[in-house]
Scaffold this active site. Structure first.
Site, mmCIF file in Angstrom:
data_model
loop_
_atom_site.group_PDB
_atom_site.id
_atom_site.type_symbol
_atom_site.label_atom_id
_atom_site.label_comp_id
_atom_site.label_asym_id
_atom_site.label_seq_id
_atom_site.Cartn_x
_atom_site.Cartn_y
_atom_site.Cartn_z
ATOM 1 N N ASP A 185 0.839 -1.199 0.000
ATOM 2 C CA ASP A 185 0.000 0.000 0.000
ATOM 3 C C ASP A 185 0.872 1.247 0.000
ATOM 4 O O ASP A 185 1.530 1.551 0.999
ATOM 5 C CB ASP A 185 -0.906 0.012 1.244
ATOM 6 C CG ASP A 185 -1.842 1.211 1.245
ATOM 7 O OD1 ASP A 185 -2.949 1.106 0.701
ATOM 8 O OD2 ASP A 185 -1.460 2.273 1.783
ATOM 9 N N TYR A 189 3.013 9.782 -0.523
ATOM 10 C CA TYR A 189 4.125 9.250 0.279
ATOM 11 C C TYR A 189 5.478 9.446 -0.414
ATOM 12 O O TYR A 189 6.524 9.207 0.207
ATOM 13 C CB TYR A 189 3.947 7.753 0.580
ATOM 14 C CG TYR A 189 2.650 7.348 1.238
ATOM 15 C CD1 TYR A 189 1.798 8.280 1.833
ATOM 16 C CD2 TYR A 189 2.254 6.009 1.269
ATOM 17 C CE1 TYR A 189 0.608 7.893 2.413
ATOM 18 C CE2 TYR A 189 1.062 5.623 1.862
ATOM 19 C CZ TYR A 189 0.246 6.571 2.422
ATOM 20 O OH TYR A 189 -0.936 6.174 2.999
ATOM 21 N N LYS A 203 -2.607 5.620 -4.313
ATOM 22 C CA LYS A 203 -3.715 6.551 -4.046
ATOM 23 C C LYS A 203 -3.450 7.865 -4.762
ATOM 24 O O LYS A 203 -2.315 8.366 -4.731
ATOM 25 C CB LYS A 203 -3.853 6.816 -2.537
ATOM 26 C CG LYS A 203 -3.854 5.561 -1.700
ATOM 27 C CD LYS A 203 -4.081 5.839 -0.219
ATOM 28 C CE LYS A 203 -3.677 4.654 0.612
ATOM 29 N NZ LYS A 203 -2.236 4.545 0.876
ATOM 30 N N HIS A 220 -7.443 9.405 -2.412
ATOM 31 C CA HIS A 220 -6.826 9.380 -1.075
ATOM 32 C C HIS A 220 -7.731 10.004 -0.008
ATOM 33 O O HIS A 220 -7.766 9.545 1.121
ATOM 34 C CB HIS A 220 -5.478 10.097 -1.130
ATOM 35 C CG HIS A 220 -4.534 9.668 -0.054
ATOM 36 N ND1 HIS A 220 -3.179 9.654 -0.214
ATOM 37 C CD2 HIS A 220 -4.735 9.229 1.207
ATOM 38 C CE1 HIS A 220 -2.604 9.220 0.900
ATOM 39 N NE2 HIS A 220 -3.523 8.972 1.774
HETATM 40 P P1 NAD Z 1 0.244 1.648 11.997
HETATM 41 O O1 NAD Z 1 -1.017 1.607 12.781
HETATM 42 O O2 NAD Z 1 0.533 0.583 11.017
HETATM 43 O O3 NAD Z 1 1.408 1.788 13.078
HETATM 44 C C1 NAD Z 1 2.719 1.914 12.717
HETATM 45 C C2 NAD Z 1 3.570 2.077 13.971
HETATM 46 O O4 NAD Z 1 3.530 0.879 14.757
HETATM 47 C C3 NAD Z 1 5.020 2.305 13.633
HETATM 48 O O5 NAD Z 1 5.512 3.245 14.554
HETATM 49 C C4 NAD Z 1 5.685 0.951 13.846
HETATM 50 O O6 NAD Z 1 7.008 1.046 14.229
HETATM 51 C C5 NAD Z 1 4.862 0.366 14.939
HETATM 52 N N1 NAD Z 1 4.748 -1.118 14.845
HETATM 53 C C6 NAD Z 1 4.372 -1.823 13.750
HETATM 54 N N2 NAD Z 1 4.306 -3.129 14.040
HETATM 55 C C7 NAD Z 1 4.639 -3.267 15.344
HETATM 56 C C8 NAD Z 1 4.747 -4.377 16.218
HETATM 57 N N3 NAD Z 1 4.456 -5.621 15.805
HETATM 58 N N4 NAD Z 1 5.122 -4.147 17.505
HETATM 59 C C9 NAD Z 1 5.404 -2.893 17.944
HETATM 60 N N5 NAD Z 1 5.350 -1.800 17.151
HETATM 61 C C10 NAD Z 1 4.948 -1.979 15.856
HETATM 62 O O7 NAD Z 1 0.266 3.121 11.286
HETATM 63 P P2 NAD Z 1 0.374 3.655 9.809
HETATM 64 O O8 NAD Z 1 1.672 3.351 9.187
HETATM 65 O O9 NAD Z 1 -0.014 5.086 9.875
HETATM 66 O O10 NAD Z 1 -0.778 2.883 9.011
HETATM 67 C C11 NAD Z 1 -0.528 1.748 8.222
HETATM 68 C C12 NAD Z 1 -0.635 2.069 6.759
HETATM 69 O O11 NAD Z 1 -1.902 2.627 6.440
HETATM 70 C C13 NAD Z 1 0.348 3.152 6.282
HETATM 71 O O12 NAD Z 1 1.663 2.681 6.153
HETATM 72 C C14 NAD Z 1 -0.285 3.554 4.970
HETATM 73 O O13 NAD Z 1 0.020 2.607 3.968
HETATM 74 C C15 NAD Z 1 -1.756 3.547 5.338
HETATM 75 N N6 NAD Z 1 -2.262 4.881 5.750
HETATM 76 C C16 NAD Z 1 -3.239 5.449 4.990
HETATM 77 C C17 NAD Z 1 -3.762 6.673 5.347
HETATM 78 C C18 NAD Z 1 -4.846 7.260 4.492
HETATM 79 O O14 NAD Z 1 -5.186 8.434 4.668
HETATM 80 N N7 NAD Z 1 -5.420 6.499 3.593
HETATM 81 C C19 NAD Z 1 -3.312 7.361 6.486
HETATM 82 C C20 NAD Z 1 -2.314 6.760 7.263
HETATM 83 C C21 NAD Z 1 -1.820 5.518 6.889
#
Ligand code: NAD
Length: 279
Positions: free
Chosen positions: A43, A48, A73, A106
């Protein structure tokens, strides 16, 4: 891997790898790691600025293209039909791909009907297999589908244990649109990784709080795309489909819902009282 059958018949892995805030300088390495541990759904987004590195990793991996599910997106100022078409083709060029498995708007950009018409035509042209939206709440979603020929296959919205989005999940089920969670680990906020309820449920299954938080979503048929730059966490996040939460455990995690989002994005203005959505 488990799959969600989208409303156009395409199968999407229920767990993917998200690359928001993965620095472009390390994106290729991170995606290669994710592929090596078994992820096939990726994704990214124009916003990004790492689409090119995702595409580079896909090619470098040598894995057949049809084994991937690749999402990007669109982000566009002054949207129009023509600009939306050119914009999507820009993503394909940057990623050096012939088609994307899924393209999302997006967030509502205004003039979304024109963007959607361009998306629909790009499906006909074979550039996009599936099309969907992100951060569309009831009003914007209803407006879009009113004149659409294709119903969005997914709506990617902030969804996690602290903001369970029950009204939106119910609305999307009615529309036939799958819910895809962004921030499935609450972006690491609110003490999620040491939360007592998640930790206790995890202990009963030999899993971490993070794994319970992800399973809580996938067990409801919600697609997740957790992000990590660490290989061992990528593995941990994928290793979440071999256990089920009991009814009592699901209920305990439901109790963590605050009914509002964590970061106050304007498009997430859908607050609700979790008590109104008891089972
Ligand atoms: P997330 O909820 O995936 O959290 C990421 C955080 O959790 C990071 O700091 C990471 O180091 C930590 N983490 C991940 N796995 C872990 C584990 N097993 N144990 C401990 N810590 C852990 O947050 P995100 O990256 O914002 O969301 C995931 C994806 O969603 C993004 O990468 C992106 O692709 C998408 N996204 C989309 C939008 C949108 O507006 N459509 C907005 C934000 C994110």
């Amino acid at each position: 891997m488990q799959y969600i059958q989208l409303n156009n018949g395409v199968r999407m892995p229920i767990i993917g790898y998200g690359v928001y805030l993965v620095d472009p300088s390390v994106t290729e390495r991170c995606v290669m790691d994710a592929l090596s541990v078994g992820y096939r759904s990726l994704d990214t987004a124009q916003y990004y600025e790492n689409e090119a590195m995702v595409g580079a990793a896909v090619r470098k991996s040598g894995i057949p293209r049809n084994e991937f599910f690749i999402t990007s997106k669109l982000c566009l100022s002054r949207p129009s039909y023509q600009r939306a078409k050119e914009n999507v083709k820009g993503s394909l060029q940057r990623m050096r791909l012939d088609y994307l498995d899924l393209m999302l708007i997006h967030w509502p950009m205004g003039n979304d009907g024109e963007i959607w018409a361009a998306f629909e035509d790009l499906v006909k042209e074979g550039c996009l297999r599936s099309i969907g939206v992100s951060n569309f709440y009831p009003e914007q979603f209803d407006l879009l589908v009113r004149n659409a020929s294709i119903i969005p296959v997914v709506n990617q919205i902030e969804t996690h244990v602290f903001y369970q989005q029950r009204p939106m999940v119910a609305k999307m089920a009615e529309a036939g649109t799958a819910v895809e969670s962004w921030g499935p680990l609450a972006e690491g906020l609110n003490g999620i990784f040491t939360n007592p309820v998640l930790t206790e449920v995890g202990a009963a299954h030999g899993k971490t709080a993070a794994q319970v938080a992800l399973r809580f979503l996938t067990q409801q048929g919600i697609i997740v795309i957790p992000k990590s730059v660490h290989r061992e966490r990528m593995i941990q996040n994928l290793d979440t489909l071999d256990f089920d939460l009991s009814d009592e455990e699901m209920e305990a995690v439901r109790g963590l819902d605050t009914g509002h989002n964590l970061e106050g994005w304007p498009s997430d203005a859908l607050s609700y009282n979790p008590q109104d959505y008891r089972r």
